[in-house]
Enzyme design. Structure first.
Site, PDB file in Angstrom:
ATOM      1  N   ASP A  57      46.438  45.472  36.100  1.00 15.57           N
ATOM      2  CA  ASP A  57      46.698  44.825  37.384  1.00 15.57           C
ATOM      3  C   ASP A  57      47.758  45.657  38.104  1.00 15.57           C
ATOM      4  OD1 ASP A  57      47.130  43.100  39.470  1.00 15.57           O
ATOM      5  OD2 ASP A  57      47.794  41.401  38.269  1.00 15.57           O
ATOM      6  N   LYS A  64      41.828  46.211  38.334  1.00 13.81           N
ATOM      7  CA  LYS A  64      41.815  45.562  39.653  1.00 13.81           C
ATOM      8  C   LYS A  64      41.924  46.620  40.749  1.00 13.81           C
ATOM      9  CE  LYS A  64      43.501  41.048  38.243  1.00 13.81           C
ATOM     10  NZ  LYS A  64      44.517  40.001  38.401  1.00 13.81           N
TER      11      LYS A  64
HETATM   12  P1  IMP Z   1      49.974  44.453  34.706  1.00 13.17           P
HETATM   13  O1  IMP Z   1      51.263  44.909  34.055  1.00 13.17           O
HETATM   14  O2  IMP Z   1      50.226  43.752  36.014  1.00 13.17           O
HETATM   15  O3  IMP Z   1      48.973  45.580  34.834  1.00 13.17           O
HETATM   16  O4  IMP Z   1      49.326  43.352  33.782  1.00 13.17           O
HETATM   17  C1  IMP Z   1      49.796  43.103  32.511  1.00 13.17           C
HETATM   18  C2  IMP Z   1      49.062  42.037  31.764  1.00 13.17           C
HETATM   19  O5  IMP Z   1      48.950  40.886  32.573  1.00 13.17           O
HETATM   20  C3  IMP Z   1      47.634  42.358  31.360  1.00 13.17           C
HETATM   21  O6  IMP Z   1      47.563  43.114  30.192  1.00 13.17           O
HETATM   22  C4  IMP Z   1      47.101  40.962  31.165  1.00 13.17           C
HETATM   23  O7  IMP Z   1      47.447  40.492  29.887  1.00 13.17           O
HETATM   24  C5  IMP Z   1      47.809  40.164  32.225  1.00 13.17           C
HETATM   25  N1  IMP Z   1      46.946  39.992  33.420  1.00 13.17           N
HETATM   26  C6  IMP Z   1      46.869  40.758  34.531  1.00 13.17           C
HETATM   27  N2  IMP Z   1      45.935  40.296  35.394  1.00 13.17           N
HETATM   28  C7  IMP Z   1      45.408  39.206  34.791  1.00 13.17           C
HETATM   29  C8  IMP Z   1      44.340  38.286  35.154  1.00 13.17           C
HETATM   30  O8  IMP Z   1      43.695  38.364  36.214  1.00 13.17           O
HETATM   31  N3  IMP Z   1      44.081  37.288  34.264  1.00 13.17           N
HETATM   32  C9  IMP Z   1      44.748  37.147  33.079  1.00 13.17           C
HETATM   33  N4  IMP Z   1      45.714  37.990  32.689  1.00 13.17           N
HETATM   34  C10 IMP Z   1      46.044  39.010  33.540  1.00 13.17           C
END
Ligand code: IMP
Ligand code: MG
Length: 176
Positions: free
Chosen positions: A99, A127
């Site tokens: 994300d 995403k």
């Molecule tokens: P990031 O650091 O924002 O890339 O996301 C870290 C973690 O957040 C991911 O490994 C997921 O475990 C969780 N995450 C991010 N987007 C989603 C979503 O849409 N649904 C559920 N978990 C999410």
């Protein structure tokens, strides 16, 4: 809360088979170390690994970045580190979803200083339209719109990880 199916179990498996085939070709004879990021990646890891047909070892890291909400905090805490030394190893990180990329950015930096022979990234979901630190995602399953998804390892407040598909829930059903 009735999730709408975004990606079916069949489509996920077909994609993981494709990714597994590419990984098999790229890492044949290299004694690959797969590193799954808990908890979300455990299902992707298990299914992807069964589509990899060369020697593979497994390790896991657990990090926390989200707390109980649906927005990333930018603060990454290592709750469980690797059991394995990764110096001179070929390491492939397996993630459920990318994300903001903040979790991965931090982790890659943390692992790179341990001098692996190679360090790459595989993610079932990425995403789109999200600004994130530059990172090469070597194996991507699906690019999806930046909405909150659940299932196939992904949770909302620790629930729904067991759904066999990737689904979307109504914003209105997600309490902050
Ligand atoms: P990031 O650091 O924002 O890339 O996301 C870290 C973690 O957040 C991911 O490994 C997921 O475990 C969780 N995450 C991010 N987007 C989603 C979503 O849409 N649904 C559920 N978990 C999410
Ligand atoms: Mg995760």
């Amino acid at each position: 809360m009735n999730p709408r199916v975004l990606i079916t179990a069949e489509d996920i498996d077909a994609k993981l088979a494709e990714m597994g085939k590419a990984i098999t070709a790229d890492y044949d004879g290299k004694n690959l170390l797969l590193v799954g990021i808990l908890k979300g990646a455990f299902i992707v890891m298990a299914d992807l690994a069964r589509h990899i047909h060369t020697s593979v070892e497994f390790d896991f890291m657990a990090v926390s970045s989200y707390g109980g909400t649906t927005k990333t905090s930018g603060v990454v805490r290592i709750l469980k580190d690797l059991d394995t030394q990764i110096e001179d190893r070929h390491v492939l990180i397996v993630e459920d979803i990318i994300d903001s990329g903040l979790t991965l950015h931090y982790l890659m930096k943390n692992l790179r200083v341990r001098n692996p022979a190679s360090l790459s990234l595989a993610a079932l979901l990425v995403k789109t339209g999200v600004e994130r630190p530059p990172m090469e995602i070597k194996y991507t399953g699906f690019n999806i719109d930046p909405e909150f998804v659940i299932g196939f390892g992904l949770d909302y407040r620790e629930l729904y990880r067991n759904l066999p598909f990737v689904g979307v829930v109504d914003e209105a059903d997600l309490q902050p």
